[in-house]
Design a protein around this motif. Structure first.
Motif, PDB file in Angstrom:
ATOM      1  N   LEU A 137       0.845  -1.193   0.000  1.00 59.02           N
ATOM      2  CA  LEU A 137       0.000   0.000   0.000  1.00 59.02           C
ATOM      3  C   LEU A 137       0.881   1.244   0.000  1.00 59.02           C
ATOM      4  O   LEU A 137       1.970   1.237   0.585  1.00 59.02           O
ATOM      5  CB  LEU A 137      -0.875   0.031   1.260  1.00 59.02           C
ATOM      6  N   PRO A 138       0.415   2.324  -0.609  1.00 61.96           N
ATOM      7  CA  PRO A 138       1.149   3.587  -0.479  1.00 61.96           C
ATOM      8  C   PRO A 138       1.171   4.002   0.993  1.00 61.96           C
ATOM      9  O   PRO A 138       0.170   3.853   1.698  1.00 61.96           O
ATOM     10  CB  PRO A 138       0.308   4.574  -1.297  1.00 61.96           C
ATOM     11  N   PHE A 157      -4.298  -4.727  -8.155  1.00 59.91           N
ATOM     12  CA  PHE A 157      -4.960  -3.439  -8.374  1.00 59.91           C
ATOM     13  C   PHE A 157      -3.950  -2.317  -8.141  1.00 59.91           C
ATOM     14  O   PHE A 157      -3.199  -2.335  -7.171  1.00 59.91           O
ATOM     15  CB  PHE A 157      -6.151  -3.316  -7.420  1.00 59.91           C
ATOM     16  N   ASN A 158      -3.930  -1.328  -9.035  1.00 61.49           N
ATOM     17  CA  ASN A 158      -2.967  -0.232  -8.959  1.00 61.49           C
ATOM     18  C   ASN A 158      -3.535   0.902  -8.107  1.00 61.49           C
ATOM     19  O   ASN A 158      -4.580   1.447  -8.427  1.00 61.49           O
ATOM     20  CB  ASN A 158      -2.644   0.268 -10.365  1.00 61.49           C
ATOM     21  N   VAL A 159      -2.821   1.242  -7.037  1.00 65.23           N
ATOM     22  CA  VAL A 159      -3.198   2.365  -6.173  1.00 65.23           C
ATOM     23  C   VAL A 159      -1.990   3.291  -6.092  1.00 65.23           C
ATOM     24  O   VAL A 159      -0.950   2.904  -5.572  1.00 65.23           O
ATOM     25  CB  VAL A 159      -3.598   1.886  -4.756  1.00 65.23           C
ATOM     26  N   ALA A 160      -2.134   4.487  -6.630  1.00 71.42           N
ATOM     27  CA  ALA A 160      -1.069   5.506  -6.591  1.00 71.42           C
ATOM     28  C   ALA A 160       0.255   4.950  -7.114  1.00 71.42           C
ATOM     29  O   ALA A 160       1.303   5.170  -6.527  1.00 71.42           O
ATOM     30  CB  ALA A 160      -0.923   6.070  -5.181  1.00 71.42           C
ATOM     31  N   GLY A 161       0.186   4.185  -8.211  1.00 75.03           N
ATOM     32  CA  GLY A 161       1.403   3.662  -8.833  1.00 75.03           C
ATOM     33  C   GLY A 161       1.960   2.409  -8.178  1.00 75.03           C
ATOM     34  O   GLY A 161       3.030   1.952  -8.546  1.00 75.03           O
ATOM     35  N   ARG A 162       1.245   1.846  -7.221  1.00 70.82           N
ATOM     36  CA  ARG A 162       1.700   0.622  -6.544  1.00 70.82           C
ATOM     37  C   ARG A 162       0.672  -0.478  -6.772  1.00 70.82           C
ATOM     38  O   ARG A 162      -0.527  -0.251  -6.640  1.00 70.82           O
ATOM     39  CB  ARG A 162       1.888   0.868  -5.051  1.00 70.82           C
ATOM     40  N   TYR A 163       1.145  -1.659  -7.078  1.00 69.21           N
ATOM     41  CA  TYR A 163       0.254  -2.791  -7.305  1.00 69.21           C
ATOM     42  C   TYR A 163       0.040  -3.545  -5.993  1.00 69.21           C
ATOM     43  O   TYR A 163       0.993  -4.013  -5.379  1.00 69.21           O
ATOM     44  CB  TYR A 163       0.821  -3.720  -8.378  1.00 69.21           C
TER      45      TYR A 163
END
Length: 138
Positions: A38-39, A92-98
């Motif tokens: 997670l970011p 799932f991509n969240v703020a550029g992180r999978y």
């Protein structure tokens, strides 16, 4: 007509409940999922927005220490909602992180805790007996 709609709704609801009851889930599936990558700056509200789309959430716990930042535990009310979230949010991509979304497995987590404790105990023993790991030659 209202009773007709009511009976249709009840029939559909009962059918979906029966279908859920007939599905055999793998043994690792449970209501608690473990999320990694997670970011660091993600908020609790954002987590609820992402994971709440898949069902009612009982609790979300975010990692706050240096070792646990970027991780979270999400506890769903229903096991099928947790399965749906894992199926749809892995990668799932969240703020550029999978995201890495896994089912929580207590045995694996306990092994990590046990290994860490053994390492700490070993360090205490080395310190107690004045052993620093370097061999001395005369």
């Amino acid at each position: 007509t209202q009773s007709t709609w009511g009976s249709i709704f009840c029939s559909v609801f009962a059918m979906s409940a029966r279908q859920k009851a007939n599905i055999r889930l793998p043994p690792e599936v449970n209501r608690i999922i473990y999320v990694r990558n997670l970011p660091y700056q993600i908020t609790a509200e954002e987590l609820y927005d992402i994971f709440g789309k898949y069902g009612a959430i009982r609790q979300i716990r975010r990692g706050t220490t240096n070792d646990t930042r970027g991780t979270a535990y999400v506890v769903y009310e229903d096991i099928y909602d947790a399965k749906n979230a894992v199926d749809h949010l892995s990668g799932f991509n969240v703020a550029g992180r999978y995201l890495i979304v896994l089912y929580y497995q207590q045995q694996k987590m306990q092994k990590k805790v046990d290994a860490k404790k053994k390492k700490e105990d070993l360090e205490k023993m080395k310190e107690k007996f004045g052993m620093d790991g370097e061999s001395k030659t005369d």
